[in-house]
Design a protein around this motif. Structure first.
Motif, PDB file in Angstrom:
ATOM      1  N   VAL A  81      40.373  42.270  37.415  1.00  0.00           N
ATOM      2  CA  VAL A  81      39.574  41.195  37.970  1.00  0.00           C
ATOM      3  C   VAL A  81      40.500  40.088  38.457  1.00  0.00           C
ATOM      4  N   VAL A  82      40.198  39.595  39.649  1.00  0.00           N
ATOM      5  CA  VAL A  82      40.890  38.442  40.227  1.00  0.00           C
ATOM      6  C   VAL A  82      39.954  37.249  40.100  1.00  0.00           C
ATOM      7  N   SER A  83      40.489  36.115  39.650  1.00  0.00           N
ATOM      8  CA  SER A  83      39.643  34.933  39.518  1.00  0.00           C
ATOM      9  C   SER A  83      40.404  33.685  39.937  1.00  0.00           C
ATOM     10  N   LEU A  84      39.650  32.733  40.445  1.00  0.00           N
ATOM     11  CA  LEU A  84      40.198  31.454  40.879  1.00  0.00           C
ATOM     12  C   LEU A  84      39.223  30.369  40.441  1.00  0.00           C
ATOM     13  N   ASP A  85      39.723  29.435  39.632  1.00  0.00           N
ATOM     14  CA  ASP A  85      38.878  28.359  39.102  1.00  0.00           C
ATOM     15  C   ASP A  85      37.636  28.911  38.402  1.00  0.00           C
TER      16      ASP A  85
END
Length: 222
Positions: free
Chosen positions: A90-94
């Protein structure tokens, strides 16, 4: 003597290549001809689910599905002791999960969000048998340089973003966008080999390519 196989509950060619490169005989428990991009209902995020909880859940579900499929396809008792490996990334930002882009518009949005920022990449690995299972999580930080609109549109036009979490593949053309990583390169690819081989060593499947170490079990703690 022929070594026992590792079963991979994933259709990702990258995960298979990483395990095969370590010398494992890999049997894939998935339809490798199936669509690998986004489709409705694929690994949907639950309400208020964090990136950590999401990747833990989806990787575990893949492992459970792998157990069921292995029991149907390989019912012989000799395979019961062979480990199954499953993983999800999983890629996550903020705190926002960026999954596989639904279309070109969303792929562009993802890349514009990642441009000039540092984001998180988590890969959860489950490994085990019917009677024993273990898991590990690799957390990495990836920093993109600032992307031009032309670069973003050109990358989306290649088609590379559409089967990848976050809309990019570090091992592909998107490598030119990345200024810095902190963590595991193979974890960002989709299978952290340090954590994975440590799990497999505990399950009695050390790294075959390192078997020349005088009989030592290859693979340890990460």
């Amino acid at each position: 003597m022929q070594r026992s196989p590792i079963f991979l509950a994933s259709k990702s060619p990258r995960r298979r290549e990483l395990l095969s490169g370590l010398g494992y005989e890999v049997c894939v428990l998935a339809d490798t001809t199936a669509h690998r991009g986004y489709f409705p209902g694929d690994e949907e995020v639950l309400a208020n689910e964090s990136p950590e909880a999401y990747v833990f859940r989806t990787a575990r579900e893949k492992f459970e599905e792998g157990l069921e499929l292995r029991a149907r396809l390989y019912p012989q008792a000799e395979f019961d002791r062979c480990p199954i490996v499953a993983a999800d990334t999983v890629v996550s930002l903020d705190g926002e999960i960026l999954g596989k882009p639904k279309d070109a518009e969303e792929a562009v949005r993802f890349l514009e969000c990642l441009s000039g920022r540092t984001h998180e990449v988590r890969t959860c690995v489950w490994a085990g048998t019917q009677s024993e299972r273990r898991h590990a999580v690799s957390l990495s930080f990836v920093s993109f340089r600032t992307l031009s609109r032309a670069e973003t549109m050109g990358y989306v036009a290649t088609g590379e973003p559409f089967d990848k979490a976050g809309g990019y593949g570090i091992q592909g053309l998107a490598g030119v966008f990345i200024e810095r990583i902190e963590g595991s390169f193979t974890g960002i690819m989709g299978l952290p080999v340090c954590e994975t081989t440590a799990l497999l060593a505990v399950l009695g499947a050390p790294v075959p390519a390192l078997a020349t170490l005088g009989g030592q079990a290859a693979g340890g703690r990460c």
